[in-house]
Design a protein around this motif. Structure first.
Motif, PDB file in Angstrom:
ATOM      1  N   LEU A 292       8.165  -6.582 -38.024  1.00  0.00           N
ATOM      2  CA  LEU A 292       8.816  -5.832 -36.958  1.00  0.00           C
ATOM      3  C   LEU A 292      10.155  -6.458 -36.578  1.00  0.00           C
ATOM      4  N   LEU A 293      11.010  -5.636 -35.983  1.00  0.00           N
ATOM      5  CA  LEU A 293      12.254  -6.130 -35.391  1.00  0.00           C
ATOM      6  C   LEU A 293      12.024  -6.371 -33.910  1.00  0.00           C
ATOM      7  N   ASP A 294      12.380  -7.555 -33.429  1.00  0.00           N
ATOM      8  CA  ASP A 294      12.265  -7.921 -32.015  1.00  0.00           C
ATOM      9  C   ASP A 294      10.818  -7.919 -31.524  1.00  0.00           C
ATOM     10  N   ASP A 295       9.868  -8.090 -32.437  1.00  0.00           N
ATOM     11  CA  ASP A 295       8.449  -8.099 -32.066  1.00  0.00           C
ATOM     12  C   ASP A 295       8.064  -6.817 -31.325  1.00  0.00           C
ATOM     13  N   ASN A 296       8.680  -5.714 -31.717  1.00  0.00           N
ATOM     14  CA  ASN A 296       8.500  -4.431 -31.035  1.00  0.00           C
ATOM     15  C   ASN A 296       7.795  -3.471 -31.987  1.00  0.00           C
ATOM     16  N   ASN A 297       6.623  -2.991 -31.572  1.00  0.00           N
ATOM     17  CA  ASN A 297       5.837  -2.096 -32.412  1.00  0.00           C
ATOM     18  C   ASN A 297       6.551  -0.786 -32.703  1.00  0.00           C
ATOM     19  N   ARG A 298       7.571  -0.487 -31.891  1.00  0.00           N
ATOM     20  CA  ARG A 298       8.352   0.741 -32.104  1.00  0.00           C
ATOM     21  C   ARG A 298       9.491   0.528 -33.108  1.00  0.00           C
ATOM     22  N   LYS A 299       9.629  -0.713 -33.596  1.00  0.00           N
ATOM     23  CA  LYS A 299      10.706  -1.012 -34.533  1.00  0.00           C
ATOM     24  C   LYS A 299      10.148  -1.607 -35.828  1.00  0.00           C
ATOM     25  N   PRO A 300       9.307  -0.844 -36.552  1.00  0.00           N
ATOM     26  CA  PRO A 300       8.760  -1.376 -37.807  1.00  0.00           C
ATOM     27  C   PRO A 300       9.826  -1.443 -38.898  1.00  0.00           C
ATOM     28  N   ILE A 301       9.863  -2.544 -39.622  1.00  0.00           N
ATOM     29  CA  ILE A 301      10.791  -2.684 -40.744  1.00  0.00           C
ATOM     30  C   ILE A 301      10.078  -2.308 -42.042  1.00  0.00           C
ATOM     31  N   CYS A 302       8.891  -2.889 -42.241  1.00  0.00           N
ATOM     32  CA  CYS A 302       8.101  -2.545 -43.421  1.00  0.00           C
ATOM     33  C   CYS A 302       6.673  -3.033 -43.222  1.00  0.00           C
ATOM     34  N   ARG A 303       5.791  -2.640 -44.142  1.00  0.00           N
ATOM     35  CA  ARG A 303       4.414  -3.119 -44.156  1.00  0.00           C
ATOM     36  C   ARG A 303       4.078  -3.550 -45.575  1.00  0.00           C
ATOM     37  N   LEU A 304       3.383  -4.665 -45.675  1.00  0.00           N
ATOM     38  CA  LEU A 304       2.943  -5.161 -46.974  1.00  0.00           C
ATOM     39  C   LEU A 304       1.435  -4.927 -47.103  1.00  0.00           C
ATOM     40  N   HIS A 305       1.058  -4.194 -48.141  1.00  0.00           N
ATOM     41  CA  HIS A 305      -0.365  -3.927 -48.424  1.00  0.00           C
ATOM     42  C   HIS A 305      -0.715  -4.724 -49.679  1.00  0.00           C
ATOM     43  N   LEU A 306      -1.243  -5.923 -49.485  1.00  0.00           N
ATOM     44  CA  LEU A 306      -1.424  -6.840 -50.610  1.00  0.00           C
ATOM     45  C   LEU A 306      -2.867  -7.220 -50.873  1.00  0.00           C
ATOM     46  N   ASN A 307      -3.787  -6.772 -50.033  1.00  0.00           N
ATOM     47  CA  ASN A 307      -5.166  -7.261 -50.143  1.00  0.00           C
ATOM     48  C   ASN A 307      -6.114  -6.300 -50.865  1.00  0.00           C
ATOM     49  N   GLY A 308      -5.590  -5.172 -51.347  1.00  0.00           N
ATOM     50  CA  GLY A 308      -6.445  -4.222 -52.059  1.00  0.00           C
ATOM     51  C   GLY A 308      -6.354  -4.431 -53.560  1.00  0.00           C
ATOM     52  N   GLY A 309      -6.815  -3.434 -54.306  1.00  0.00           N
ATOM     53  CA  GLY A 309      -6.750  -3.519 -55.759  1.00  0.00           C
ATOM     54  C   GLY A 309      -5.311  -3.466 -56.248  1.00  0.00           C
ATOM     55  N   LEU A 340      15.539  -1.923 -47.033  1.00  0.00           N
ATOM     56  CA  LEU A 340      15.175  -2.805 -45.919  1.00  0.00           C
ATOM     57  C   LEU A 340      16.351  -3.009 -44.973  1.00  0.00           C
ATOM     58  N   LEU A 341      17.542  -3.216 -45.536  1.00  0.00           N
ATOM     59  CA  LEU A 341      18.732  -3.382 -44.700  1.00  0.00           C
ATOM     60  C   LEU A 341      19.054  -2.096 -43.942  1.00  0.00           C
ATOM     61  N   GLU A 342      18.819  -0.958 -44.616  1.00  0.00           N
ATOM     62  CA  GLU A 342      19.091   0.328 -43.963  1.00  0.00           C
ATOM     63  C   GLU A 342      18.166   0.552 -42.767  1.00  0.00           C
ATOM     64  N   SER A 343      16.946   0.034 -42.847  1.00  0.00           N
ATOM     65  CA  SER A 343      15.980   0.234 -41.746  1.00  0.00           C
ATOM     66  C   SER A 343      16.483  -0.354 -40.428  1.00  0.00           C
ATOM     67  N   LEU A 344      17.331  -1.405 -40.518  1.00  0.00           N
ATOM     68  CA  LEU A 344      17.854  -2.002 -39.293  1.00  0.00           C
ATOM     69  C   LEU A 344      18.754  -1.035 -38.538  1.00  0.00           C
ATOM     70  N   SER A 345      19.491  -0.201 -39.300  1.00  0.00           N
ATOM     71  CA  SER A 345      20.427   0.726 -38.656  1.00  0.00           C
ATOM     72  C   SER A 345      19.715   1.773 -37.815  1.00  0.00           C
ATOM     73  N   PHE A 346      18.425   2.010 -38.063  1.00  0.00           N
ATOM     74  CA  PHE A 346      17.687   3.016 -37.300  1.00  0.00           C
ATOM     75  C   PHE A 346      17.543   2.611 -35.828  1.00  0.00           C
ATOM     76  N   TYR A 347      17.644   1.300 -35.569  1.00  0.00           N
ATOM     77  CA  TYR A 347      17.394   0.819 -34.215  1.00  0.00           C
ATOM     78  C   TYR A 347      18.660   0.339 -33.514  1.00  0.00           C
ATOM     79  N   ASP A 348      19.837   0.588 -34.096  1.00  0.00           N
ATOM     80  CA  ASP A 348      21.084   0.123 -33.497  1.00  0.00           C
ATOM     81  C   ASP A 348      21.280   0.647 -32.089  1.00  0.00           C
ATOM     82  N   ASN A 349      20.898   1.912 -31.848  1.00  0.00           N
ATOM     83  CA  ASN A 349      21.167   2.540 -30.550  1.00  0.00           C
ATOM     84  C   ASN A 349      19.974   2.526 -29.622  1.00  0.00           C
ATOM     85  N   GLU A 350      18.912   1.843 -30.014  1.00  0.00           N
ATOM     86  CA  GLU A 350      17.715   1.831 -29.174  1.00  0.00           C
ATOM     87  C   GLU A 350      17.758   0.660 -28.224  1.00  0.00           C
TER      88      GLU A 350
END
Length: 350
Positions: A292-309, A340-350
Motif C-alpha cells: 500500500l501507499l501511505d499504509d492506506n487501504n484505499r491506496k493499493p499499489i499491488c498484491r502478490l499471490h505467491l502461496n498457491g500452486g 507499478l510507477l503508473e499506479s502512484l499517479s492514481f493517488y496524486d490528487n487524493e
C-alpha cells in the motif's frame, strides 16, 4: 494545480535566500522575475516582458518603470520593484506617475515578497491610492492563489479582472474593519448591539460594560464555529477509518514468507524513485501479500499471490480493480515496473 507548487517552490526559495540578497537588482532577478515567469510570461522575450520600460512624464524624460508586460503588443501590466527589505507604502507615488502615462490597466508594486496590484477604480486612467489586491508570497491561502491565477497569461482577461477588482478591494477593506472591531470594538459598533438589548439609558459606564460583552460574544461565536468545523472534520475522518477497517483482514495466524518479503523489496526498489521508502508499506493477509501507499487501504499499489500452486502479481487500475498477471519467479516483478510507477499517479490528487 501546477501554479500552487510553483508558488510554494518560489516561497521556499525566498525564505532560504533573502538574507543573502542585498540589492534591488538582486531582488528583481532572484524573486520578481521568477514570479513573472511562473505567470506564464517569457522573461527572456523582450517583446513580452520589457525591462526598463520608458514612461516619460511631461517634460521629465527618461523615466523608466522596471518591467512592462505586453500582450498583443499592448502593455497590460507595469511592474515597479524595490529591495525586499523596503516598505512598499512609501513608493506607490512613483508608480502612480508611471501608471498615468503607460496606458496600462494594471500596475504592480513589489519587493519580491509583498505584492500590491493597482488599477483605476476611483477615477479612470488615474491609479487608485490603495491596491485592490495584495498578498505575501510566503503566506498564501487558496483564495489568494485563485486570484493570482487570473493574472496568468493563459487566463488574463482585462474586463474580468477589472470587474472583480472592485469586489476584492472592498472585501479587503471590510475584512480589515471586521478584524479591528473584533480586536477593539468601537463605540459606534458596540452601540449597535447595546441599543437593541439594553432598555435603560446608555451611560458611559454601561457602554464600557457592553464593549467587553461584545468583544467576548464575537470571539465566542468564532470559537464555536471553529470547534463545529473541527468536530465535523473529526467525525468524517472517524467514519472514513471505520469504512477502511472493514476491509482489513485480521493479521493473526498470518505468516509472511521470505519470498513475499523479497517481492516487497523489489517493489520498493522500483517505486523509491518517485516516493519515499517510508510511504511504501506491506500488508500481509491470509490470501495475499498487499503493498500500500501511505499504509492506506484505499491506496493499493499491488498484491502478490505467491502461496498457491501458481504465482501472480495483482495490479490495479484507476478504479482500483485488480488484474492478476502470472509470474514464474519474483524477479519477473521487474517486468511490471512501468505499471507499478503508473499506479502512484492514481493517488496524486487524493
Amino acid at each position: 494545480m501546477e501554479l500552487v507548487s510553483q508558488l510554494k517552490s518560489l516561497a521556499d526559495k525566498i525564505d532560504q535566500m533573502k538574507d543573502k540578497i542585498e540589492t534591488e537588482e538582486s531582488t528583481k532577478h532572484a524573486f520578481v522575475l521568477p514570479f513573472i515567469n511562473l505567470l506564464g510570461y517569457d522573461t527572456f522575450n523582450p517583446m513580452e516582458v520589457v525591462p526598463e520600460f520608458t514612461a516619460d512624464i511631461g517634460l521629465k524624460k527618461g523615466e523608466k518603470v522596471d518591467y512592462a508586460i505586453f500582450q498583443n503588443e499592448v502593455p497590460i501590466l507595469i511592474v515597479e520593484c524595490k529591495n525586499w527589505k523596503e516598505n512598499l507604502t512609501v513608493h506607490n507615488s512613483q508608480l502612480f506617475r508611471y501608471f498615468h502615462v503607460s496606458k496600462t490597466k494594471f500596475a504592480l508594486l513589489t519587493n519580491g515578497i509583498q505584492y500590491q496590484f493597482y488599477t483605476d477604480l476611483d477615477e479612470k486612467n488615474k491609479m487608485d491610492e490603495k491596491p485592490f489586491f495584495e498578498f505575501d508570497i510566503t503566506n498564501l491561502k487558496d483564495a489568494v492563489i485563485q486570484e493570482i491565477n487570473k493574472f496568468h497569461k493563459s487566463n488574463f482577461d482585462v474586463e474580468k479582472i477589472t470587474d472583480n477588482a472592485s469586489a476584492l478591494k472592498y472585501t479587503k477593506e471590510i475584512k480589515k474593519l471586521i478584524a479591528e472591531e473584533l480586536q477593539t470594538p468601537s463605540h459606534k459598533f458596540v452601540r449597535q448591539f447595546a441599543e437593541r438589548i439594553y432598555s435603560g439609558r446608555l451611560t458611559e459606564r454601561v457602554m464600557e460594560e457592553f464593549q467587553e460583552l461584545v468583544y467576548k460574544a464575537f470571539n465566542q461565536v468564532i470559537n464555536d464555529q471553529i470547534n463545529d468545523r473541527l468536530n465535523a472534520a473529526l467525525n468524517k475522518e472517524a467514519k472514513k477509518q471505520q469504512i477502511e477497517n472493514v476491509d482489513i483482514e485480521p493479521t493473526s495466524k498470518v505468516i509472511t514468507t521470505d519470498e513475499e518479503m523479497d517481492g516487497f523489496r523489489i517493489v520498493v526498489a522500483i517505486l523509491r524513485r518517485k516516493v519515499g521508502v517510508d510511504r511504501i508499506v506491506p500488508r500481509d493477509t491470509k490470501s495475499y501479500f498487499g503493498i500500500l501507499l501511505d499504509d492506506n487501504n484505499r491506496k493499493p499499489i499491488c498484491r502478490l499471490h505467491l502461496n498457491g500452486g501458481k504465482k501472480y502479481i495483482g495490479l490495479f487500475d484507476e478504479a482500483k480493480n485488480e488484474t492478476r498477471h502470472p509470474i514464474e519467479t519474483i524477479d519477473a516483478i521487474y517486468q511490471f515496473e512501468e505499471a507499478l510507477l503508473e499506479s502512484l499517479s492514481f493517488y496524486d490528487n487524493e
